[in-house]
Scaffold this motif. Structure first.
Motif, PDB file in Angstrom:
ATOM      1  N   TYR A   1       0.835  -1.194   0.000  1.00 58.16           N
ATOM      2  CA  TYR A   1       0.000   0.000   0.000  1.00 58.16           C
ATOM      3  C   TYR A   1       0.874   1.250   0.000  1.00 58.16           C
ATOM      4  O   TYR A   1       2.059   1.195   0.352  1.00 58.16           O
ATOM      5  N   ALA A   2       0.273   2.362  -0.394  1.00 59.30           N
ATOM      6  CA  ALA A   2       1.008   3.630  -0.465  1.00 59.30           C
ATOM      7  C   ALA A   2       0.460   4.604   0.568  1.00 59.30           C
ATOM      8  O   ALA A   2      -0.755   4.772   0.706  1.00 59.30           O
ATOM      9  N   TYR A   3       1.376   5.252   1.265  1.00 62.04           N
ATOM     10  CA  TYR A   3       1.053   6.208   2.334  1.00 62.04           C
ATOM     11  C   TYR A   3       1.789   7.506   2.039  1.00 62.04           C
ATOM     12  O   TYR A   3       2.976   7.492   1.712  1.00 62.04           O
ATOM     13  N   ARG A   4       1.083   8.623   2.166  1.00 61.08           N
ATOM     14  CA  ARG A   4       1.720   9.922   1.932  1.00 61.08           C
ATOM     15  C   ARG A   4       2.002  10.615   3.267  1.00 61.08           C
ATOM     16  O   ARG A   4       1.093  10.800   4.080  1.00 61.08           O
ATOM     17  N   THR A   5       3.253  10.999   3.489  1.00 59.07           N
ATOM     18  CA  THR A   5       3.609  11.702   4.715  1.00 59.07           C
ATOM     19  C   THR A   5       3.048  13.117   4.705  1.00 59.07           C
ATOM     20  O   THR A   5       2.764  13.686   3.647  1.00 59.07           O
ATOM     21  N   ASP A   6       2.910  13.681   5.892  1.00 57.13           N
ATOM     22  CA  ASP A   6       2.287  14.990   6.052  1.00 57.13           C
ATOM     23  C   ASP A   6       3.066  16.091   5.336  1.00 57.13           C
ATOM     24  O   ASP A   6       2.486  17.045   4.841  1.00 57.13           O
TER      25      ASP A   6
ATOM     26  N   VAL B   1       0.474   5.646  13.143  1.00 55.59           N
ATOM     27  CA  VAL B   1       1.674   5.905  12.343  1.00 55.59           C
ATOM     28  C   VAL B   1       2.410   7.116  12.897  1.00 55.59           C
ATOM     29  O   VAL B   1       1.813   8.182  13.077  1.00 55.59           O
ATOM     30  N   LEU B   2       3.683   6.944  13.174  1.00 61.31           N
ATOM     31  CA  LEU B   2       4.542   8.064  13.568  1.00 61.31           C
ATOM     32  C   LEU B   2       5.196   8.661  12.332  1.00 61.31           C
ATOM     33  O   LEU B   2       5.653   7.926  11.452  1.00 61.31           O
ATOM     34  N   GLU B   3       5.237   9.980  12.265  1.00 58.83           N
ATOM     35  CA  GLU B   3       6.040  10.679  11.261  1.00 58.83           C
ATOM     36  C   GLU B   3       7.026  11.570  12.006  1.00 58.83           C
ATOM     37  O   GLU B   3       6.684  12.180  13.024  1.00 58.83           O
ATOM     38  N   ARG B   4       8.253  11.630  11.469  1.00 59.58           N
ATOM     39  CA  ARG B   4       9.322  12.316  12.201  1.00 59.58           C
ATOM     40  C   ARG B   4      10.290  13.005  11.257  1.00 59.58           C
ATOM     41  O   ARG B   4      10.563  12.527  10.154  1.00 59.58           O
ATOM     42  N   GLY B   5      10.804  14.131  11.721  1.00 62.38           N
ATOM     43  CA  GLY B   5      11.851  14.832  10.999  1.00 62.38           C
ATOM     44  C   GLY B   5      12.716  15.617  11.975  1.00 62.38           C
ATOM     45  O   GLY B   5      12.423  15.683  13.171  1.00 62.38           O
TER      46      GLY B   5
ATOM     47  N   LYS C   1      -5.745   6.151   3.905  1.00 63.75           N
ATOM     48  CA  LYS C   1      -6.340   7.344   4.504  1.00 63.75           C
ATOM     49  C   LYS C   1      -5.726   7.594   5.875  1.00 63.75           C
ATOM     50  O   LYS C   1      -5.407   6.660   6.599  1.00 63.75           O
ATOM     51  N   LYS C   2      -5.590   8.861   6.238  1.00 62.34           N
ATOM     52  CA  LYS C   2      -4.943   9.197   7.504  1.00 62.34           C
ATOM     53  C   LYS C   2      -5.587  10.422   8.124  1.00 62.34           C
ATOM     54  O   LYS C   2      -6.154  11.275   7.428  1.00 62.34           O
ATOM     55  N   THR C   3      -5.489  10.488   9.454  1.00 62.95           N
ATOM     56  CA  THR C   3      -6.002  11.619  10.223  1.00 62.95           C
ATOM     57  C   THR C   3      -4.976  11.970  11.295  1.00 62.95           C
ATOM     58  O   THR C   3      -4.472  11.074  11.996  1.00 62.95           O
ATOM     59  N   LEU C   4      -4.655  13.231  11.442  1.00 63.45           N
ATOM     60  CA  LEU C   4      -3.720  13.667  12.476  1.00 63.45           C
ATOM     61  C   LEU C   4      -4.362  13.530  13.845  1.00 63.45           C
ATOM     62  O   LEU C   4      -5.449  14.058  14.088  1.00 63.45           O
ATOM     63  N   LEU C   5      -3.703  12.798  14.742  1.00 65.24           N
ATOM     64  CA  LEU C   5      -4.150  12.699  16.128  1.00 65.24           C
ATOM     65  C   LEU C   5      -3.508  13.779  16.984  1.00 65.24           C
ATOM     66  O   LEU C   5      -4.184  14.403  17.798  1.00 65.24           O
ATOM     67  N   THR C   6      -2.207  13.992  16.806  1.00 67.75           N
ATOM     68  CA  THR C   6      -1.542  15.077  17.515  1.00 67.75           C
ATOM     69  C   THR C   6      -0.147  15.309  16.966  1.00 67.75           C
ATOM     70  O   THR C   6       0.477  14.420  16.389  1.00 67.75           O
TER      71      THR C   6
END
Length: 350
Positions: free
Chosen positions: A215-220, A239-243, A281-286
């Motif tokens: 599957y394909a996921y797009r980062t924020d 899902v964690l996103e980090r930079g 599909k994704k939704t920001l939790l925090t």
């Protein structure tokens, strides 16, 4: 994964709710009663109960305790913590005190760049290394039992289209234990920047694994990567996103993602925004920068002193729609960073 300089948002942290009773070893006040709920809130969906720096810059049995890249709950309730430098620790779930350490290696005895961890139903450890990348099955004492197939496109160039240190970071078992999912950290060559592939495997007889859907996921943001994923009981993912930006600090965001209706992209060579491809599909939790700092201190500039290089995540329990989630930061064995555990309550909603 080692720190990588990327753009980050500089969000001002909320006022501290509680303080550490002693720097480095104490944990923040764990009171999560009605009166403290607002003070501990990061967002309507997430609150931080406490944090702990108890293991920062410590050693156990001659092994440095840190560099943590993944967490898992073992069958006996203890906590497994994986270092990206080939050490796997058993920790006391309440105190975090190390109880055992196992050294891991590949088939030739070489160290791993170990990033993702799942403890299977039989107690075996499924562990990713982002060097090739690879996923191997290990016994509890560190013996290699099996190795999973990997699509050629996800291998590091020149064998494939991935970039070194940007491959399998997250690993989780989906509900029922029949499907394993690994997340790439960044896009492979030929895909649009910010499009990250999630690969699955299906369990076969004898607890072996064959390749499944992708599957394909797009980062924020295009410059954020995915260091960890964790499955919820209904098949959705945390899902964690980090930079990281030098002089500014870390960006760490927690998302709720749903792969259940996404397109299987395993047969699509290049993902460049073509019509007909349904992304996860994704939704920001925090954004973790919005959490109260709880008296935390940082050793380098951060949008919120609570932040560090958060890389590991595990769901430790749940009650109805409330999940207990534990995060850990990778200090890279660096004096300017901290090994920190974060205790969250997450209400993902329906």
């Amino acid at each position: 994964m080692r720190l990588r300089t990327v753009l980050a948002t500089a969000t001002v942290a909320l006022a501290a709710a509680t303080c550490l009773s002693a720097a480095g070893t104490a944990t923040a006040d764990a009171d999560t009663g009605t009166n403290s709920s607002a003070a501990h809130a990061c967002s309507p969906s997430v609150s931080i109960d406490r944090f702990s720096d108890a293991l920062d810059k410590t050693t156990y049995d001659g092994t440095f305790v840190g560099n943590f890249s993944a967490l898992a709950v073992d069958k006996d309730g203890s906590l497994a913590a994986l270092e990206d430098r080939s050490s796997l620790f058993d920790l006391d779930a309440k105190t975090l005190a190390p109880k055992r350490v196992v050294q891991l290696a590949d088939e030739n005895g070489a160290a791993l760049d170990s990033e993702g961890l799942v403890i299977d139903r039989d107690g075996t450890r499924l562990i990713t290394s982002e060097t090739e990348p690879s996923i191997r099955r290990y016994s509890a004492d560190g013996k290699i039992l099996d190795r999973l197939p990997v699509p050629s496109s996800l291998l590091v160039a020149p064998a494939g289209r991935a970039t070194t240190n940007q491959t399998f970071e997250g690993l989780t078992l989906l509900p029922g234990g029949r499907t394993l999912l690994a997340s790439m950290e960044y896009a492979i060559s030929g895909d649009s920047t910010g499009i990250v592939r999630f690969q699955t495997w299906n369990r076969t007889k004898g607890d072996h694994w064959r390749l499944g859907a992708q599957y394909a996921y797009r980062t924020d943001e295009a410059i954020l990567g995915v260091p960890e994923v964790q499955a919820l009981p209904d098949g959705r993912l945390l899902v964690l996103e980090r930079g990281f930006t030098s002089g500014v600090g870390n960006t760490v965001r927690l998302f709720l993602a749903d792969p259940r209706h996404a397109t299987d992209t395993s047969g699509i060579e290049n993902l460049t925004g073509q019509a007909g491809v349904r992304l996860i599909k994704k939704t920001l939790l925090t954004d973790i920068a919005t959490c109260p700092s709880l008296g935390a201190t940082a050793k380098q500039p951060q949008p919120n002193p609570l932040l560090d290089n958060i890389e590991g995540m595990v769901v430790t329990g749940h009650d109805k729609d409330r999940f207990k989630v534990l995060l850990v930061s990778d200090d890279n064995q660096n004096t300017a960073q901290t090994t920190r555990f974060y205790y969250l309550t997450v209400k993902p909603g329906h």
